[in-house]
Design a protein around this motif. Structure first.
Motif, PDB file in Angstrom:
ATOM      1  N   LEU A  76       0.836  -1.210   0.000  1.00 44.65           N
ATOM      2  CA  LEU A  76       0.000   0.000   0.000  1.00 44.65           C
ATOM      3  C   LEU A  76       0.867   1.256   0.000  1.00 44.65           C
ATOM      4  CD1 LEU A  76      -2.887  -0.869   2.532  1.00 44.65           C
ATOM      5  CD2 LEU A  76      -3.078  -0.586   0.062  1.00 44.65           C
ATOM      6  N   PHE A  80      -7.251  -4.642   9.486  1.00 46.83           N
ATOM      7  CA  PHE A  80      -7.090  -3.195   9.677  1.00 46.83           C
ATOM      8  C   PHE A  80      -7.485  -2.769  11.083  1.00 46.83           C
ATOM      9  CE2 PHE A  80      -7.122  -3.548   5.150  1.00 46.83           C
ATOM     10  CZ  PHE A  80      -6.341  -2.497   4.711  1.00 46.83           C
ATOM     11  N   SER A  94      -9.131  -0.182  11.826  1.00 50.98           N
ATOM     12  CA  SER A  94     -10.529   0.285  11.822  1.00 50.98           C
ATOM     13  C   SER A  94     -11.485  -0.811  11.339  1.00 50.98           C
ATOM     14  CB  SER A  94     -10.630   1.488  10.893  1.00 50.98           C
ATOM     15  OG  SER A  94     -10.255   1.107   9.583  1.00 50.98           O
ATOM     16  N   ALA A 152     -12.344  -1.932   8.695  1.00 52.67           N
ATOM     17  CA  ALA A 152     -12.529  -1.716   7.252  1.00 52.67           C
ATOM     18  C   ALA A 152     -13.531  -2.687   6.628  1.00 52.67           C
ATOM     19  CB  ALA A 152     -11.181  -1.771   6.519  1.00 52.67           C
ATOM     20  N   LEU A 153     -14.599  -2.992   7.371  1.00 53.79           N
ATOM     21  CA  LEU A 153     -15.660  -3.828   6.778  1.00 53.79           C
ATOM     22  C   LEU A 153     -16.420  -2.974   5.771  1.00 53.79           C
ATOM     23  CD1 LEU A 153     -16.987  -5.581   9.999  1.00 53.79           C
ATOM     24  CD2 LEU A 153     -15.632  -6.618   8.191  1.00 53.79           C
ATOM     25  N   TYR A 154     -16.834  -3.577   4.661  1.00 48.96           N
ATOM     26  CA  TYR A 154     -17.571  -2.821   3.645  1.00 48.96           C
ATOM     27  C   TYR A 154     -18.963  -2.547   4.199  1.00 48.96           C
ATOM     28  CZ  TYR A 154     -13.776  -4.907   1.003  1.00 48.96           C
ATOM     29  OH  TYR A 154     -12.540  -5.329   0.597  1.00 48.96           O
ATOM     30  N   ARG A 208     -12.926 -12.381   7.886  1.00 48.11           N
ATOM     31  CA  ARG A 208     -12.702 -12.012   6.476  1.00 48.11           C
ATOM     32  C   ARG A 208     -11.220 -12.123   6.107  1.00 48.11           C
ATOM     33  NH1 ARG A 208     -13.990  -6.016   4.436  1.00 48.11           N
ATOM     34  NH2 ARG A 208     -12.058  -5.671   5.582  1.00 48.11           N
ATOM     35  N   THR A 253     -12.192   5.284   6.104  1.00 48.08           N
ATOM     36  CA  THR A 253     -12.352   4.116   6.982  1.00 48.08           C
ATOM     37  C   THR A 253     -11.541   2.911   6.452  1.00 48.08           C
ATOM     38  OG1 THR A 253     -14.375   3.482   5.832  1.00 48.08           O
ATOM     39  CG2 THR A 253     -14.642   4.776   7.841  1.00 48.08           C
ATOM     40  N   GLU A 254     -10.646   3.157   5.538  1.00 46.82           N
ATOM     41  CA  GLU A 254      -9.698   2.170   4.996  1.00 46.82           C
ATOM     42  C   GLU A 254     -10.371   1.048   4.188  1.00 46.82           C
ATOM     43  OE1 GLU A 254      -7.687   1.277   8.808  1.00 46.82           O
ATOM     44  OE2 GLU A 254      -5.884   2.101   7.899  1.00 46.82           O
ATOM     45  N   GLN A 255     -11.648   1.256   3.795  1.00 45.80           N
ATOM     46  CA  GLN A 255     -12.322   0.200   3.014  1.00 45.80           C
ATOM     47  C   GLN A 255     -11.694   0.066   1.620  1.00 45.80           C
ATOM     48  OE1 GLN A 255     -16.742   0.266   3.196  1.00 45.80           O
ATOM     49  NE2 GLN A 255     -16.469   1.692   4.892  1.00 45.80           N
ATOM     50  N   ASP A 275      -8.524   0.629   0.942  1.00 43.21           N
ATOM     51  CA  ASP A 275      -7.268  -0.111   1.175  1.00 43.21           C
ATOM     52  C   ASP A 275      -7.562  -1.597   1.370  1.00 43.21           C
ATOM     53  OD1 ASP A 275      -5.765   2.158   0.995  1.00 43.21           O
ATOM     54  OD2 ASP A 275      -5.606   2.487   3.151  1.00 43.21           O
ATOM     55  N   ALA A 276      -8.650  -1.888   2.097  1.00 41.62           N
ATOM     56  CA  ALA A 276      -9.017  -3.293   2.347  1.00 41.62           C
ATOM     57  C   ALA A 276      -9.301  -4.008   1.030  1.00 41.62           C
ATOM     58  CB  ALA A 276     -10.235  -3.366   3.256  1.00 41.62           C
TER      59      ALA A 276
END
Lengths: 258, 257
Positions: A69, A103, A105, A107-109, A170, B121-123, B125-126
């Protein structure tokens, strides 16, 4: 030179042979702010390595460099025997299937249900699985984290601890060989934090993964670490087991354990 | 003086970044894999879900335009030309531009806020670390959806606007629907419809690419998300007017006006 620093300077030959991840002389700066400065690290198979450091010390930058990243300024990163920095986009996508990333946070969609969150990486990468097999894998991972009943819920309906567990499920869905955890217990109460730490150890034993865990939560560090690396001034300042570092007389290491 | 230089530099940097982002769209758009399912989902969200708002706006636009034009035309004794004027105004200019502006307000802001929120919220990046190209999945699908849906919405809005015009005429006078349709069809020609429709593809593209650019490059937490949504609407609305100006000049040069 302290005893723990000696460990860095004399890498174990056997350990390097089993290495799944090797970082050599990694440098990364943002403008004039040097974050990583000649950072070295080896992670062996089935090993949990905790990178310990203060906020802003470059821990998250390190794992973002590993997963591609962020691009480091110099140095090399070898993951599962492949040079990550020399990879093109498609090769990087391929190696990312073998690396999980949790992550901070979660980072769930948030526009997808728990099921869709877990299915998302599978549908894109595992073409040979039919709907029933996908469903089975999703259920297996949700059962691993004890949240099978949340399968049709939205992330916004879950508590922070539950979101962390779903994010962990996940992360594991493609059965990665290496998992990178970015502050897995941050923002959680001590009880939930302990539960997440235990779950990480349990799943590591079950799936034989190797991990890098970024943390400054000492309870988590104690619970999960096979090896601890203190990241100070952009370098691997000291390396050893939790107990070895705890016994260190170096003031900068002692601060973490106070 | 230094402030002006900094502003010019920021403007040029932003223009360059938007151009690169647009170039990236064409690069990714032509490469497999094609995210058909997400594209169709976006078409539904962008097109079908905007229909009530666009339809209502179109209806009010036609009705009000007719009611405002009537006194002037009556004063000149050419009230019978009311269907001609309403249809030409709606189809050539007001329909596409007003629909695009409403679309920019609704869809541009929602794309900016959604992608901005996903960024902070880094989605995004995820998605990238899971081996999915987030640009292709999030940006290409949305830009294609806005580019294809806005022309369809504009055609529907124009039709509803023309019906609004018919009702507007019948508030103060009497005209049958058959006669009204006949008048409209006799007035509107191919060269009115085609440039007006073509420009809506560009409007849709501008709304999509600006919304995505602002959201995808969102920074500074929740404050940045709000700013992305807001600037997506402002910039895409401005671009709609600039594109309109360019298209009018081109059609004028081609003798289509």
């Amino acid at each position: 030179m302290t005893a723990v620093q000696d460990i860095i300077n004399q890498p174990n030959e056997t350990a390097v042979k089993n290495a799944v991840l090797e970082i050599k002389h990694l440098d990364k700066a943002f403008g004039g702010n040097v974050v990583l400065n000649d950072f070295n690290l080896v992670v062996n198979k089935d090993e949990n390595v905790v990178v310990l450091g203060r906020s802003g010390s470059g821990k998250s930058v390190l794992i973002k460099c590993i997963i591609g990243l962020l691009k480091p300024d110099s140095g090399s990163i070898s993951v599962l025997g492949e040079d990550v920095l020399a990879m093109g986009h498609d090769e990087l996508d391929h190696i990312r299937m073998r690396i999980g990333f949790l992550f901070q946070s979660n980072a769930l969609y948030d526009s997808m249900t728990v099921r869709e969150n877990l299915e998302f990486p599978m549908r894109r990468h595992i073409k040979h699985m039919n709907a029933e097999e996908v469903n089975e894998r999703v259920n297996e991972m949700l059962e691993n984290v004890g949240l099978a009943h949340t399968i049709d819920m939205m992330p916004s309906e879950l508590s922070g601890g539950m979101q962390k567990r779903i994010a962990l499920a996940r992360t594991l869905i493609l059965k990665p060989e290496i998992i990178l955890y970015d502050e897995p217990t941050s923002g959680l109460d001590p009880i939930t934090g302990r539960e997440i730490s235990s779950l990480m150890v349990e799943l590591q034993e079950k799936y034989h993964t190797s991990s890098i865990i970024i943390s400054h939560d000492m309870n988590c560090v104690k619970a999960v670490a096979d090896k601890v690396v203190a990241l100070i001034d952009g370098k691997a300042y000291a390396t050893g087991t939790y107990e070895e570092l705890k016994r260190s007389t170096d003031e900068r290491i002692k601060h973490f354990f106070e | 003086m230094k402030g002006k230089e900094l502003k010019s530099e920021a403007f040029l940097n932003e223009t360059g970044a938007i151009s690169r982002f647009t170039g990236w769209f064409f690069h990714e758009f032509l490469r497999p894999r094609f995210e058909l399912r997400e594209f169709l989902r976006q078409c539904f969200l962008v097109g079908y879900k905007s229909l009530p708002l666009i339809g209502l706006t179109g209806f009010i636009m036609g009705l009000v335009l007719t009611m405002q034009l009537r006194p002037t035309l009556v004063a000149y004794g050419v009230e019978a030309r009311l269907p001609d004027m309403v249809s030409l105004s709606i189809i050539r200019e007001i329909g596409p531009v007003i629909t695009a502006l409403i679309f920019a307000g609704k869809i541009g802001s929602s794309i900016g806020a959604e992608l901005g929120s996903m960024r902070v919220t880094e989605q995004i990046d995820a998605m990238e670390v899971s081996g999915t190209n987030p640009y292709k999945y999030l940006v290409v699908t949305r830009v294609l959806a806005t580019t294809l849906m806005l022309p369809i919405l504009t055609i529907l809005s124009d039709a509803i606007g023309l019906y609004g015009g018919f009702l507007g005429i019948n508030i103060r006078g009497v005209m049958s629907l058959d006669l009204y349709i006949n008048e409209v069809l006799n007035t509107v020609v191919f060269s009115d419809v085609v440039p007006a429709t073509i420009k809506t593809f560009f409007f849709g593209f501008a709304v999509g690419i600006i919304g995505c650019y602002k959201g995808y490059n969102s920074k500074k937490g929740t404050e940045g998300v709000g700013r992305s949504a807001n600037s997506a609407v402002v910039l895409s609305s401005l671009l709609i007017f600039i594109i309109d100006l360019v298209v009018v000049q081109i059609t004028d040069l081609l003798g289509l006006n």
